[in-house]
Write an enzyme that holds these catalytic residues in place. Structure first.
Site: not given
Ligand code: XMP
Length: 510
Positions: A54, A81-82, A168, A170, A226, A366
């Protein structure tokens, strides 16, 4: 089904965290930190929690905090992180803000022997983005990683199964991020890998069945991946209460309008209203040559047509949209320069009266949308369709758009696509199409002079369409396409191949 809660503290990569968990075949749910209580977390039976990053500092008065009792709930937690700093703060550690030891970007992290880092080298590259860091881990925690600047790049309290990382995991720049999630999900939380995209379909269908019971829902269907997936998914949930409107602006590829109508109207039995508005769009575009003006006209006209249909249908309760996660990120980038004003249905909510919007694919990337489409039985050619811009062939005809030019381009584009398919090259290029220039040049055919238009063939290789390389198509394929285009289409006597990358060019010509 085991599931992980991603507790959202406002970080920009939160969906990526959920995606990493889902790619390990474990279900992940994202909830804003202030929308779920520790009791609800317990009741829901999550096997683990991930505190996201964050933008705040834990000492800011307005920064998001959470009930410290969650640390003793017995549910394993990974703070990122945060989220890591918050966990340290909640447990009584010391966090400092040190401007000159902030770290941004790829950083070498030295890791200790720990269940979280199982299978990793002890020195590896992670993505850092922080000013604050944990100076002193809380009581019961030990430091399990550091960098040259950050004394505590990761910490854990193994007895309570609490883990925190300053970097991070991710993002793809963290070389072993995937492995760290794997370790947390399976070795720490003890999850079973039993979630598939099929489950997403089941969960979403059940959810919208309940949420939209008895409501009239309208969706603008373009025939792109989509909106098609959103349409079939919602149709599965609410059947005839869904109406799809397909505005055929006459700027589509060869046979595309009929294909959309057949697939959705007949094959899937969806309530489909096809509006053939070619004349209307061409009248508005008459004499227009400026690319941005073309885009604006098409965007506005699309809204007008859609609005008329909606009015005729009477009261609409819900507007459904095929928004996917990358659209959500992109629309958040308010400061980036407008290169091209992309046409999408984002403007619709302002002009149609309805009570609610639903976006069933909002959390998906996607490839996950394509997977969902496959699960729903949507034809392969539609699920794997290459991107096609909202303003259609209008941005592939340089200069004024006329019916004749549209016809020429449609044929040239169809031939090029056919030759790519004949050579089985669909998987080797990400987007390929023809462009009609407003350039005419001299040629010779059967001993006679010609003065015809030039067609451009374009094929690009790209991951994200933000940058792209021109695809090295075999000469034989280009040669065959060129020969067929000049032989089969009257008015075209020259074909060129675009060998410009993006940047400096864009993928489309306008
Ligand atoms: P550019 O030309 O900006 O294209 O390099 C990048 C990708 O975006 C597609 N594109 C659009 N898609 N509405 C869309 O939905 C639009 O107005 C639009 N303009 C470009 C383009 O086809 C390529 O895939």
């Amino acid at each position: 089904m085991d599931k992980i809660l991603v507790l959202d503290f406002g970080g920009q990569y939160n969906q990526l965290i959920a995606r990493r968990v889902r790619s390990e075949q474990v279900y992940a749910e994202i909830k804003p930190y202030n929308k779920i209580t520790p009791e609800e977390i317990k009741e829901a039976g999550y096997k683990g929690i991930i505190f996201t990053g964050g933008p705040n500092s834990v000492y800011d008065e307005t920064s998001p905090h959470y009930d410290p009792n969650i640390l003793d709930s017995g549910v394993p937690i990974l703070g990122i992180c945060y989220g890591n700093q918050l966990m340290a703060y909640m447990a009584g550690g010391e966090i400092v803000s040190a401007e000159n030891s902030s770290e941004y970007g790829k950083t070498t992290v030295f890791t200790a022997d720990n269940i979280l880092f199982e299978g990793l080298p002890s020195e590896n590259i992670c993505w850092m983005s922080h000013t604050d860091y944990v100076k002193t881990p809380p009581k019961g925690f030990t430091t399990i990683a550091h960098t040259d600047k950050c004394p505590c790049a990761a910490m854990c309290d193994e007895s309570r199964k609490l883990y925190g990382v300053q970097f991070h995991p991710e993002v793809t720049h963290t070389a072993y991020g995937k492995q760290m999630f794997h370790n947390f999900i399976f070795a720490v939380c003890g999850c079973k890998a039993d979630w598939k995209m099929e489950n997403f379909v089941e969960i979403a269908v059940e959810k919208y069945k309940r949420k939209l019971a008895g409501k009239k829902v309208l969706l603008a269907l373009s025939g792109g991946v989509d909106s098609s997936v959103a349409a079939v998914l919602l149709h599965k949930a609410i059947g005839s209460n869904l109406t799809c409107v397909f505005v055929d602006h006459g700027l589509l590829r060869k046979d595309e309008g009929d294909f959309v109508e057949n697939t959705f109207g007949e094959q899937f039995g969806i309530n489909l209203i096809r509006v053939n508005a070619e004349e209307r769009f061409l009248a508005k575009l008459k004499g227009i040559t400026e690319p941005e003006q073309k885009r604006r006209i098409i965007g506005e006209e699309f809204i007008r047509v859609f609005e008329n249909v909606a009015k005729e249908l009477g009261k609409i309760d819900v507007l459904a949209q095929g928004t996917i996660y990358p659209d959500v990120i992109e629309s958040g980038k308010g400061d980036s320069a407008v290169i091209k004003s992309h046409h999408n249905v984002g403007g619709l909510p302002d002009v149609i009266a309805f009570d609610e919007i639903v976006e069933p694919l909002r959390d998906l990337f996607k490839d996950e949308v394509r997977e969902t489409g496959t699960q729903l039985g949507i034809p392969h050619e539609l699920v794997w369709r290459q991107p096609f811009p909202g303003p259609g062939l209008a941005v592939r005809i340089i200069g004024e758009i006329t019916k004749e030019k549209l016809e020429m381009l449609r044929e040239a584009d169809a031939i090029f696509r056919e030759e790519i398919a004949n050579a089985h090259l669909e998987g080797s290029t990400n987007q390929y199409f023809a462009v009609l220039t407003d350039l005419r040049s001299v040629g010779v055919m059967g001993d006679a002079r010609t003065y015809g238009y030039t067609i451009v063939l374009r094929a690009v290789t790209t991951d994200d369409f933000m940058t792209a390389e021109w695809t090295r198509l075999p000469y034989e394929v280009l040669e065959k396409a060129s020969r067929r285009i000049t032989n089969e289409i009257q008015g075209i006597n020259r074909v060129v191949y675009d060998i410009t990358s993006k940047p400096p060019a864009t993928v489309e010509w306008e």
